[in-house]
Design a protein around this motif. Structure first.
Motif, PDB file in Angstrom:
ATOM      1  N   LEU A 151      10.752   0.748  -6.350  1.00  0.00           N
ATOM      2  CA  LEU A 151      10.249   1.041  -5.008  1.00  0.00           C
ATOM      3  C   LEU A 151       9.029   1.953  -5.064  1.00  0.00           C
ATOM      4  O   LEU A 151       8.052   1.744  -4.339  1.00  0.00           O
ATOM      5  N   ALA A 161      -7.883   4.291   5.585  1.00  0.00           N
ATOM      6  CA  ALA A 161      -8.030   4.943   6.888  1.00  0.00           C
ATOM      7  C   ALA A 161      -9.226   5.889   6.882  1.00  0.00           C
ATOM      8  O   ALA A 161     -10.008   5.924   7.839  1.00  0.00           O
ATOM      9  N   LEU A 194       5.943   0.096  -5.991  1.00  0.00           N
ATOM     10  CA  LEU A 194       5.339  -0.659  -4.887  1.00  0.00           C
ATOM     11  C   LEU A 194       4.702   0.256  -3.859  1.00  0.00           C
ATOM     12  O   LEU A 194       3.596   0.007  -3.384  1.00  0.00           O
ATOM     13  N   THR A 195       5.427   1.336  -3.474  1.00  0.00           N
ATOM     14  CA  THR A 195       5.019   2.067  -2.279  1.00  0.00           C
ATOM     15  C   THR A 195       3.887   3.053  -2.526  1.00  0.00           C
ATOM     16  O   THR A 195       3.016   3.188  -1.675  1.00  0.00           O
ATOM     17  N   HIS A 241      -3.640   3.507  -1.026  1.00  0.00           N
ATOM     18  CA  HIS A 241      -4.571   2.523  -0.470  1.00  0.00           C
ATOM     19  C   HIS A 241      -4.725   2.706   1.029  1.00  0.00           C
ATOM     20  O   HIS A 241      -5.837   2.687   1.564  1.00  0.00           O
ATOM     21  N   ALA A 242      -3.588   2.911   1.728  1.00  0.00           N
ATOM     22  CA  ALA A 242      -3.641   3.025   3.183  1.00  0.00           C
ATOM     23  C   ALA A 242      -4.391   4.280   3.611  1.00  0.00           C
ATOM     24  O   ALA A 242      -5.228   4.234   4.529  1.00  0.00           O
ATOM     25  N   HIS A 249     -12.327   3.846   6.962  1.00  0.00           N
ATOM     26  CA  HIS A 249     -12.485   3.244   8.276  1.00  0.00           C
ATOM     27  C   HIS A 249     -12.968   4.280   9.288  1.00  0.00           C
ATOM     28  O   HIS A 249     -13.720   3.965  10.202  1.00  0.00           O
ATOM     29  N   ALA A 250     -12.506   5.535   9.104  1.00  0.00           N
ATOM     30  CA  ALA A 250     -12.894   6.593  10.032  1.00  0.00           C
ATOM     31  C   ALA A 250     -14.308   7.088   9.763  1.00  0.00           C
ATOM     32  O   ALA A 250     -14.807   7.942  10.480  1.00  0.00           O
ATOM     33  N   LYS A 258      20.273   2.514 -10.633  1.00  0.00           N
ATOM     34  CA  LYS A 258      19.715   3.165  -9.439  1.00  0.00           C
ATOM     35  C   LYS A 258      18.324   3.720  -9.724  1.00  0.00           C
ATOM     36  O   LYS A 258      17.412   3.598  -8.905  1.00  0.00           O
ATOM     37  N   THR A 297       0.414   1.666  -2.552  1.00  0.00           N
ATOM     38  CA  THR A 297       0.132   1.175  -1.203  1.00  0.00           C
ATOM     39  C   THR A 297      -0.201   2.324  -0.264  1.00  0.00           C
ATOM     40  O   THR A 297      -1.115   2.216   0.566  1.00  0.00           O
TER      41      THR A 297
END
Lengths: 153, 143
Positions: B79, B94, B82-83, B89-90, B97-98, B72, B86
């Motif tokens: 997980l 953002a 991976l997350t 990055h997001a 981009h803003a 487990k 990311t």
């Protein structure tokens, strides 16, 4: 549209969520079936399952999500959940017990198998209802006309 | 005898991994508090999330041995691996981009096609800059 996807700035998000969405859905089922033995159950599983669909909608767009999971299905899913929950109670009636008295599923069992089956069925109803309700709420809010367009900022 | 040695080895490896994880978490916390702008702070926070948490989880896996618990933990580690990059990055994407501008010092990367300045020329420029800066400061003082 498919041409644009490969050059989209969100390529990393798309690839990672493609890996993660099936895992999230699988984890929802794990939480549901493990609810007998540990923390978990229908409500949590439903929210996790709905979050997989909502993640799909956030990454690939609401229109794509509505093609994958049509709003009519969502409504059917919601009412099916209530039907399964109530239907379990009616089934116990027909088998001769009280409403939602799960023992009547397996009255001769020495290790309360009826309780196990009954609680799984009831929680399955909760899972359907919660998934449907969460996705329906998301679709309802997401379908509104945005105050600020994506191109504006 | 052999079993004892293995247990000690297991303990030492997990302790080293967890200590490393704690070091990265603390470094990330200090970075979030001390670094000057959003991008550098996110850099520190991303380090905490991935490297620190991963190393602590690896230490726990070694501690748990070969069991369902360690499976487990390995899934959680996968997980998280991976997350969390990311997510970093997001968030950074953002902000970029803003239109949030990063805080820049006096050094910058060359623009595409730009020639690097010759060393002597660069030195001379730097010297003249220093001189002019001194002059302007002196002027201000006079005023």
């Amino acid at each position: 549209m498919s041409n644009q996807n490969s050059q989209s700035p969100h390529i990393i998000l798309r690839v990672v969520s493609k890996i993660l969405i099936p895992l999230i859905a699988l984890f929802a089922l794990y939480v549901h079936f493990h609810g007998d033995y540990g923390p978990g159950g229908g409500f949590q599983a439903g929210v996790i399952f709905a979050s997989a669909i909502i993640l799909y909608a956030l990454i690939f767009g609401l229109e794509e999500a509505k093609r994958a999971v049509p709003p009519s299905w969502v409504r059917i899913c919601m009412s099916l959940g209530v039907l399964v929950y109530g239907g379990t109670g009616v089934a116990t009636w027909i088998l001769g017990g009280e409403f939602l008295n799960f023992t009547s599923f397996a009255p001769d069992s020495t290790h309360a198998a009826g309780q196990h089956w009954g609680i799984l069925a009831v929680e399955l109803g909760v899972l359907f209802a919660v998934t449907g309700a969460m996705v329906a709420i998301f679709y309802a809010f997401g379908s509104r006309e945005p105050d600020l367009k994506d191109e504006d900022w | 005898m052999n079993g004892d040695l293995l247990h000690i080895l297991q303990f030492v490896i997990s302790a080293v991994l967890m200590a490393g994880g704690i070091f990265f978490v603390i470094a990330g916390a200090v970075g979030v508090l001390r670094l000057p702008d959003f991008y550098t702070r996110m850099h520190a926070a991303g380090m905490t999330d991935t490297l620190g948490a991963e190393m602590i989880l690896l230490g726990l896996i070694v501690q748990a041995g070969l069991s369902q618990t360690s499976l487990k933990l390995a899934l959680i580690a996968f997980l998280l691996f991976l997350t969390s990059p990311t997510a970093t990055h997001a968030v950074i994407g953002a902000a970029h981009h803003a239109g949030l501008k990063p805080k820049l010092g006096k050094y910058r990367a060359l623009a595409p096609g730009e020639e690097p300045l010759a060393k002597s020329k660069a030195k001379a420029q730097a010297k003249s800059k220093v001189k002019s800066a001194r002059k302007s400061r002196a002027k201000k003082r006079v005023k």
